[in-house]
Design a protein around this motif. Structure first.
Motif, PDB file in Angstrom:
ATOM      1  N   VAL A 273      40.749  43.713  39.431  1.00 52.15           N
ATOM      2  CA  VAL A 273      40.921  42.412  39.108  1.00 52.15           C
ATOM      3  C   VAL A 273      39.466  42.188  39.096  1.00 52.15           C
ATOM      4  O   VAL A 273      38.674  42.688  39.874  1.00 52.15           O
ATOM      5  N   ARG A 274      39.371  40.810  38.415  1.00 56.54           N
ATOM      6  CA  ARG A 274      37.963  40.154  38.687  1.00 56.54           C
ATOM      7  C   ARG A 274      38.097  38.690  38.879  1.00 56.54           C
ATOM      8  O   ARG A 274      39.061  37.932  38.151  1.00 56.54           O
ATOM      9  N   VAL A 275      37.636  38.005  39.993  1.00 60.41           N
ATOM     10  CA  VAL A 275      37.607  36.686  40.282  1.00 60.41           C
ATOM     11  C   VAL A 275      36.645  36.025  39.725  1.00 60.41           C
ATOM     12  O   VAL A 275      35.673  36.038  39.764  1.00 60.41           O
ATOM     13  N   ASP A 276      37.056  34.847  38.894  1.00 64.75           N
ATOM     14  CA  ASP A 276      36.464  34.050  38.142  1.00 64.75           C
ATOM     15  C   ASP A 276      36.439  32.481  38.614  1.00 64.75           C
ATOM     16  O   ASP A 276      37.261  31.855  37.747  1.00 64.75           O
ATOM     17  N   GLY A 277      36.337  32.064  39.572  1.00 66.46           N
ATOM     18  CA  GLY A 277      36.693  30.737  40.036  1.00 66.46           C
ATOM     19  C   GLY A 277      37.898  30.547  40.368  1.00 66.46           C
ATOM     20  O   GLY A 277      38.660  31.318  41.240  1.00 66.46           O
ATOM     21  N   ALA A 278      38.817  29.876  39.739  1.00 64.20           N
ATOM     22  CA  ALA A 278      39.976  29.424  39.762  1.00 64.20           C
ATOM     23  C   ALA A 278      40.978  30.379  38.793  1.00 64.20           C
ATOM     24  O   ALA A 278      42.310  30.311  38.745  1.00 64.20           O
ATOM     25  N   ARG A 279      40.285  31.447  38.028  1.00 61.65           N
ATOM     26  CA  ARG A 279      40.854  32.420  37.280  1.00 61.65           C
ATOM     27  C   ARG A 279      40.831  33.614  37.865  1.00 61.65           C
ATOM     28  O   ARG A 279      39.752  34.158  38.191  1.00 61.65           O
ATOM     29  N   VAL A 280      41.723  34.642  37.705  1.00 61.80           N
ATOM     30  CA  VAL A 280      41.687  35.888  37.996  1.00 61.80           C
ATOM     31  C   VAL A 280      42.120  36.769  36.815  1.00 61.80           C
ATOM     32  O   VAL A 280      42.982  36.748  36.205  1.00 61.80           O
ATOM     33  N   VAL A 281      41.151  37.771  36.429  1.00 60.82           N
ATOM     34  CA  VAL A 281      41.447  38.438  35.280  1.00 60.82           C
ATOM     35  C   VAL A 281      41.856  39.839  35.753  1.00 60.82           C
ATOM     36  O   VAL A 281      41.349  40.476  36.488  1.00 60.82           O
TER      37      VAL A 281
ATOM     38  N   SER B 165      41.556  35.199  55.182  1.00 64.51           N
ATOM     39  CA  SER B 165      42.416  36.366  54.962  1.00 64.51           C
ATOM     40  C   SER B 165      42.391  36.440  53.560  1.00 64.51           C
ATOM     41  O   SER B 165      42.458  37.832  52.824  1.00 64.51           O
ATOM     42  N   LEU B 166      42.895  35.859  52.796  1.00 65.08           N
ATOM     43  CA  LEU B 166      42.891  35.679  51.341  1.00 65.08           C
ATOM     44  C   LEU B 166      41.566  35.996  50.372  1.00 65.08           C
ATOM     45  O   LEU B 166      41.825  37.022  49.605  1.00 65.08           O
ATOM     46  N   ASN B 167      40.492  35.467  50.996  1.00 68.61           N
ATOM     47  CA  ASN B 167      39.314  35.814  50.448  1.00 68.61           C
ATOM     48  C   ASN B 167      39.035  37.420  50.551  1.00 68.61           C
ATOM     49  O   ASN B 167      38.454  38.170  49.550  1.00 68.61           O
ATOM     50  N   ARG B 168      39.372  37.893  51.589  1.00 68.11           N
ATOM     51  CA  ARG B 168      39.185  39.365  52.023  1.00 68.11           C
ATOM     52  C   ARG B 168      40.045  40.032  51.199  1.00 68.11           C
ATOM     53  O   ARG B 168      39.902  41.283  50.457  1.00 68.11           O
ATOM     54  N   ALA B 169      41.429  39.782  50.851  1.00 66.15           N
ATOM     55  CA  ALA B 169      42.408  40.558  50.223  1.00 66.15           C
ATOM     56  C   ALA B 169      41.864  40.437  48.566  1.00 66.15           C
ATOM     57  O   ALA B 169      41.995  41.663  47.832  1.00 66.15           O
ATOM     58  N   LEU B 170      41.330  39.493  48.084  1.00 67.58           N
ATOM     59  CA  LEU B 170      40.988  39.227  46.896  1.00 67.58           C
ATOM     60  C   LEU B 170      39.620  40.146  46.659  1.00 67.58           C
ATOM     61  O   LEU B 170      39.742  40.751  45.520  1.00 67.58           O
TER      62      LEU B 170
ATOM     63  N   SER C 184      49.232  35.932  32.606  1.00 68.35           N
ATOM     64  CA  SER C 184      49.580  35.572  31.200  1.00 68.35           C
ATOM     65  C   SER C 184      48.368  36.266  30.378  1.00 68.35           C
ATOM     66  O   SER C 184      47.506  35.817  30.410  1.00 68.35           O
ATOM     67  N   GLY C 185      48.956  37.343  29.759  1.00 65.81           N
ATOM     68  CA  GLY C 185      47.959  37.902  28.700  1.00 65.81           C
ATOM     69  C   GLY C 185      46.726  38.619  29.570  1.00 65.81           C
ATOM     70  O   GLY C 185      45.633  38.790  28.967  1.00 65.81           O
ATOM     71  N   GLY C 186      46.965  39.190  30.941  1.00 68.46           N
ATOM     72  CA  GLY C 186      45.990  39.690  31.515  1.00 68.46           C
ATOM     73  C   GLY C 186      45.004  38.794  32.439  1.00 68.46           C
ATOM     74  O   GLY C 186      44.141  39.055  32.851  1.00 68.46           O
ATOM     75  N   THR C 187      45.397  37.311  32.392  1.00 67.55           N
ATOM     76  CA  THR C 187      44.693  36.428  33.206  1.00 67.55           C
ATOM     77  C   THR C 187      45.590  35.629  33.816  1.00 67.55           C
ATOM     78  O   THR C 187      46.492  35.005  33.212  1.00 67.55           O
ATOM     79  N   VAL C 188      45.229  35.427  34.972  1.00 64.36           N
ATOM     80  CA  VAL C 188      45.924  34.586  36.031  1.00 64.36           C
ATOM     81  C   VAL C 188      45.192  33.042  36.140  1.00 64.36           C
ATOM     82  O   VAL C 188      44.098  33.151  36.757  1.00 64.36           O
ATOM     83  N   GLU C 189      45.739  32.096  35.764  1.00 61.08           N
ATOM     84  CA  GLU C 189      45.276  30.724  36.038  1.00 61.08           C
ATOM     85  C   GLU C 189      46.021  30.202  37.340  1.00 61.08           C
ATOM     86  O   GLU C 189      47.122  29.800  37.281  1.00 61.08           O
ATOM     87  N   LEU C 190      45.073  30.489  38.476  1.00 61.85           N
ATOM     88  CA  LEU C 190      45.709  29.812  39.642  1.00 61.85           C
ATOM     89  C   LEU C 190      46.331  28.616  39.771  1.00 61.85           C
ATOM     90  O   LEU C 190      47.273  28.458  40.240  1.00 61.85           O
ATOM     91  N   GLY C 191      45.713  27.645  39.232  1.00 55.64           N
ATOM     92  CA  GLY C 191      46.032  26.221  39.350  1.00 55.64           C
ATOM     93  C   GLY C 191      46.212  25.706  40.783  1.00 55.64           C
ATOM     94  O   GLY C 191      46.557  24.556  41.004  1.00 55.64           O
ATOM     95  N   LEU C 192      45.491  26.529  41.643  1.00 61.88           N
ATOM     96  CA  LEU C 192      45.794  26.043  43.146  1.00 61.88           C
ATOM     97  C   LEU C 192      44.363  26.334  43.778  1.00 61.88           C
ATOM     98  O   LEU C 192      43.355  27.316  43.236  1.00 61.88           O
ATOM     99  N   SER C 193      44.034  25.486  44.893  1.00 56.43           N
ATOM    100  CA  SER C 193      42.668  25.847  45.510  1.00 56.43           C
ATOM    101  C   SER C 193      42.876  27.134  46.377  1.00 56.43           C
ATOM    102  O   SER C 193      44.213  27.551  46.357  1.00 56.43           O
TER     103      SER C 193
END
Length: 219
Positions: A198-206, A184-189, A161-170
């Motif tokens: 991408v850049r991971v910022d808590g529950a948000r991915v830019v 495995s997810l952590n390694r893929a991120l 959504s406009g370059g930002t993904v609000e995961l909304g999930l743990s």
């Protein structure tokens, strides 16, 4: 809570007139769930259709070993339990509130009566269920044909959504959505982040490089 307004906001009942909606709402009740509370469990007998008024609910299946596969996350305007209304069989999945949630509960027998008397409504249901089958078909093919980093890239692109993904999930819930372990997810991120896409910022991915993600997910 305006039950008629909530029911009218979902595509399943959006074609009903005010009188029909009022009648359906009059036979419905509100239900509230705390975060982590179960709405129903896989194999349970089905007696109600639910429409989410506020909050979010995750729908999942569990293996005999306790492994979870997250099928979907539903929010305001979405419905749960359509299949059981039509076939009368037990629940095919478990539903759990991700956050405090309010729903409108409609007895299955009431919905079945309405479907039997309204061909237009029955067609709307058929169209919505067809769309659901198509989504599940796509998700299944992704699980089979795409490796985890590409499934993750495709998920991020779809949620962008406009370059930002609000995961909304743990991260555990997102891992279950993608059918993998959290590690495995952590390694893929980390892999996508190390490439500078991408850049991971808590529950948000830019998302820094959408074209690169698109090329990667389709390669």
């Amino acid at each position: 809570m305006d039950n008629a307004g909530v029911l009218g906001a979902t595509p399943l009942f959006g074609g009903l007139g005010e009188r029909e909606l009022a009648g359906l709402a009059g036979r419905s009740t509100a239900r509230r769930l705390r975060r982590g509370q179960l709405l129903f469990v896989e194999g349970e007998l089905s007696e109600h259709l639910y429409v989410v008024a506020s909050g979010r609910v995750k729908v999942l299946v569990t293996s005999p070993r306790g492994e979870e596969l997250l099928l979907s996350v539903v929010g305001p305007g979405d419905a749960l339990g359509e299949l059981s209304v039509l076939d009368g069989l037990p629940r095919s999945a478990t539903a759990e509130a991700i956050e405090d949630t309010t729903l409108v509960s409609v007895p299955s027998v009431v919905v079945a009566e309405l479907l039997a008397s309204s061909p237009g409504l029955a067609l709307s249901w058929a169209q919505e269920l067809s769309a659901s089958v198509r989504r599940l078909t796509g998700s299944t093919s992704d699980l089979v044909f795409l490796d985890l980093p590409r499934r993750l890239a495709k998920f991020l692109l779809g949620a962008d959504s406009g370059g930002t993904v609000e995961l909304g999930l743990s991260q555990s819930e997102l891992a279950a959505r993608l059918g993998v372990a959290r590690q495995s997810l952590n390694r893929a991120l980390s892999s996508l982040q190390n490439r500078g896409w991408v850049r991971v910022d808590g529950a948000r991915v830019v998302i820094h490089d959408r074209p690169a993600l698109e090329r990667f997910s389709s390669s």
